[in-house]
Motif scaffolding. Structure first.
Motif, PDB file in Angstrom:
ATOM      1  N   SER A  72       0.851  -1.184   0.000  1.00  0.00           N
ATOM      2  CA  SER A  72       0.000   0.000   0.000  1.00  0.00           C
ATOM      3  C   SER A  72       0.891   1.240   0.000  1.00  0.00           C
ATOM      4  CB  SER A  72      -0.921   0.017   1.225  1.00  0.00           C
ATOM      5  OG  SER A  72      -0.178   0.166   2.423  1.00  0.00           O
ATOM      6  N   ILE A  73       0.282   2.402  -0.169  1.00  0.00           N
ATOM      7  CA  ILE A  73       1.024   3.659  -0.144  1.00  0.00           C
ATOM      8  C   ILE A  73       0.534   4.491   1.034  1.00  0.00           C
ATOM      9  CG2 ILE A  73       1.457   3.665  -2.624  1.00  0.00           C
ATOM     10  CD1 ILE A  73      -0.875   5.589  -2.977  1.00  0.00           C
ATOM     11  N   GLY A 142      -9.482  -0.582  -5.399  1.00  0.00           N
ATOM     12  CA  GLY A 142     -10.754   0.029  -5.045  1.00  0.00           C
ATOM     13  C   GLY A 142     -11.149   1.048  -6.086  1.00  0.00           C
ATOM     14  N   GLY A 143     -12.347   1.520  -5.983  1.00  0.00           N
ATOM     15  CA  GLY A 143     -12.835   2.502  -6.949  1.00  0.00           C
ATOM     16  C   GLY A 143     -14.309   2.297  -7.204  1.00  0.00           C
ATOM     17  N   MET A 309      -9.681   5.787  -7.055  1.00  0.00           N
ATOM     18  CA  MET A 309      -8.897   4.584  -7.365  1.00  0.00           C
ATOM     19  C   MET A 309      -7.536   4.604  -6.689  1.00  0.00           C
ATOM     20  SD  MET A 309      -9.817   3.718 -11.347  1.00  0.00           S
ATOM     21  CE  MET A 309     -10.331   5.290 -12.028  1.00  0.00           C
ATOM     22  N   VAL A 310      -6.937   5.789  -6.586  1.00  0.00           N
ATOM     23  CA  VAL A 310      -5.632   5.872  -5.922  1.00  0.00           C
ATOM     24  C   VAL A 310      -5.802   6.069  -4.421  1.00  0.00           C
ATOM     25  CG1 VAL A 310      -5.269   8.375  -6.196  1.00  0.00           C
ATOM     26  CG2 VAL A 310      -3.309   6.843  -6.057  1.00  0.00           C
ATOM     27  N   SER A 400      -2.279   7.436 -15.575  1.00  0.00           N
ATOM     28  CA  SER A 400      -1.767   6.112 -15.966  1.00  0.00           C
ATOM     29  C   SER A 400      -2.185   5.082 -14.926  1.00  0.00           C
ATOM     30  CB  SER A 400      -0.240   6.139 -16.100  1.00  0.00           C
ATOM     31  OG  SER A 400       0.399   6.189 -14.826  1.00  0.00           O
ATOM     32  N   TYR A 401      -2.215   5.500 -13.663  1.00  0.00           N
ATOM     33  CA  TYR A 401      -2.633   4.579 -12.600  1.00  0.00           C
ATOM     34  C   TYR A 401      -4.133   4.318 -12.671  1.00  0.00           C
ATOM     35  CZ  TYR A 401      -3.343   2.438  -8.055  1.00  0.00           C
ATOM     36  OH  TYR A 401      -3.706   1.559  -7.054  1.00  0.00           O
TER      37      TYR A 401
END
Length: 506
Positions: A72-73, A142-143, A309-310, A400-401
């Motif tokens: 994860s970030i 997710g999203g 999404m991010v 892009s992600y």
């Protein structure tokens, strides 16, 4: 062939007028109003808490800046990557265009769109965290496509509706990523660089060089996955934001005597007080509202379902915590950055404060460059070129992600390398070919993303309310309730995250 292209352009124009038309804007703004009402003005009543838990906690909470989980970030990296896609040329050229088309009053309605959009973005992020799952690599996914499939799809008689809407959202996101998130941004970079320098004396070869450099730089980041994208944006976004804000603040400071008149023109033109009794006044009001809402929504992307999404890749446990970052994202993007651009234009003497019309006839990026050049001279044009390059390149990385995650939902994790290679290759096309039709088409698909996403947000609004109430009762009310936290739709993830919270002492 020309006839076929013209037919495509005509059909796209018709669809685009609906997707970005008044009814669609009403749906977007209406969803924000709905969520603001249902949560009792959460963005107002808990604004201080939002600041303390987001930017206020940057040097107070270690998990905001770093993630122990390699899959994860961090929360800050998620914010920077989301901002990398939302803070783009729309914050500069888009605001200039809104003022010339809708008058200074458009800025007021842009603020309104942002204020209610904060709760749309909040709701998207809460749902994104609540319905996310891990893929085969252990990364969070997710999203909108997930809360449509697993949230809306779990409701009675809605299984197939949820699945179809999830697939449609993902298709729209993939298509939009190649235009709005790629070719459109690369074209802006090429034009900005060519406005200040020529490498070969030949515009075509200059475009090839610019495209090749962007392509290589993007490939080095994109092929490294979310971790490398997040690390790059963690460094790039704060720098570019501070760089632009400092330049804008200096200009506004130089023209401080016109700040008062600029704000006056924003408020008076928002309602066209001078002509409100006639049909012309009504038309002017509608024009200001339409363009203000358009630029507000297009700038911060609240309601489109893209940045969730991010945000869903964050190391956060509480859905509401990531929702708070969503509120801050819209606040920073529109209330701060877009407002500064508007003030630069309105205080630089390049437009009529009554109508917003450009004295030189310049619009979009040309008008913004003119506003900066009026104060900085030649340096102003260079400043805008650098700002646009940074903003646009970071948008390429962010989108892009988004495209990767949408592709992954459609075709699986292992196939994402195909998308990444194609996305990188398209960068060179964006720098060297006329991509007007592709950009126009992707603009339409960008707007189409909002339809399934908002259906998901509205139908799952009860879930957002329940999660928010649970958080407020446990974390914000004096004494705090001992009720179990609502962290995930899935029992296994709920148990995992509850355990992690207990270990952290929350």
């Amino acid at each position: 062939m020309n006839g076929f292209i013209e037919w495509i352009e005509k059909i796209n124009g018709m669809v685009n007028s609906v997707v970005w038309g008044v009814p669609a804007l009403i749906l977007l703004i209406g969803t924000g109003v709905l969520m603001t009402t249902l949560t009792k003005g959460f963005q107002f009543t808990h604004f201080g808490h939002m600041i303390r838990e987001t930017v206020g906690g940057l040097f107070r909470k270690k998990d905001i800046l770093k993630s122990k989980d390699q899959n994860s970030i961090s929360q800050f990296q998620a914010l920077c990557t989301a901002l990398s896609a939302t803070i783009g040329t729309g914050n500069i050229a888009g605001i200039a265009y809104a003022i010339t088309m809708g008058g200074p009053g458009a800025v007021f309605w842009m603020w309104i769109a942002a204020i209610v959009g904060m709760m749309t973005n909040y709701s998207e992020n809460v749902l994104g965290i609540f319905f996310r799952r891990r893929n085969e690599k252990g990364e969070w996914c997710g999203g909108a496509m997930y809360y449509l499939r697993d949230g809306l799809g779990a409701k009675k008689h809605c299984k197939w509706i949820g699945k179809v809407l999830a697939v449609l959202f993902s298709i729209f996101a993939v298509v939009a990523s190649f235009g709005i998130g790629n070719m459109g941004q690369v074209t802006s970079i090429r034009e900005s660089v060519q406005s200040i320098v020529s490498f070969t004396g030949n515009p075509t070869w200059d475009a090839v060089i610019i495209g090749a450099v962007i392509m290589v730089a993007a490939a080095l980041v994109i092929l490294g996955g979310i971790q490398r994208i997040a690390r790059a944006n963690e460094r790039l976004v704060p720098f570019m934001a501070v760089f632009y804000i400092i330049g804008a603040v200096i200009i506004v400071g130089m023209n401080f005597k016109l700040v008062g008149p600029a704000f006056a023109s924003i408020f008076t033109n928002a309602f066209s007080f001078k002509a409100v009794s006639g049909g012309v006044g009504g038309a002017l009001i509608m024009q200001a509202i339409t363009w203000g809402f358009k630029r507000g929504v297009f700038s911060n992307e609240a309601g489109l379902g893209s940045s969730v999404m991010v945000h869903s890749a964050s190391n956060v446990k509480e859905p509401v915590t990531q929702g708070l970052w969503g509120i801050f994202e819209v606040f920073f993007d529109t209330i701060i950055v877009c407002t500064l651009t508007a003030l630069v234009i309105l205080t630089s003497g390049v437009v009529d404060l009554q109508t917003g019309q450009s004295f030189s006839g310049a619009t979009k990026l040309g008008l913004a460059a003119e506003a900066f050049s009026n104060s900085f001279g030649v340096v102003g044009g260079i400043f805008i070129a650098i700002a646009v390059t940074l903003f646009a390149f970071s948008t390429v990385l962010g989108w892009s992600y988004y495209g990767t995650k949408a592709w992954e939902f459609l075709f699986g994790t292992k196939s994402t390398v195909i998308y990444k290679v194609v996305f990188i290759a398209v960068i060179l096309a964006g720098a060297t070919l006329s991509a007007d039709l592709v950009i126009d088409l992707s603009d339409t698909f960008n707007g189409l993303m909002a339809i399934p996403n908002l259906i998901g947000v509205i139908t799952l609004s009860g879930t957002v309310m329940a999660i928010t109430k649970n958080y407020v009762n446990r974390r914000l009310k004096k004494g705090g309730s001992d009720e179990s936290p609502l962290l995930s739709h899935f029992a296994d993830i709920q148990a995992e995250q509850e355990k992690a919270l207990r270990e952290e002492g929350n």
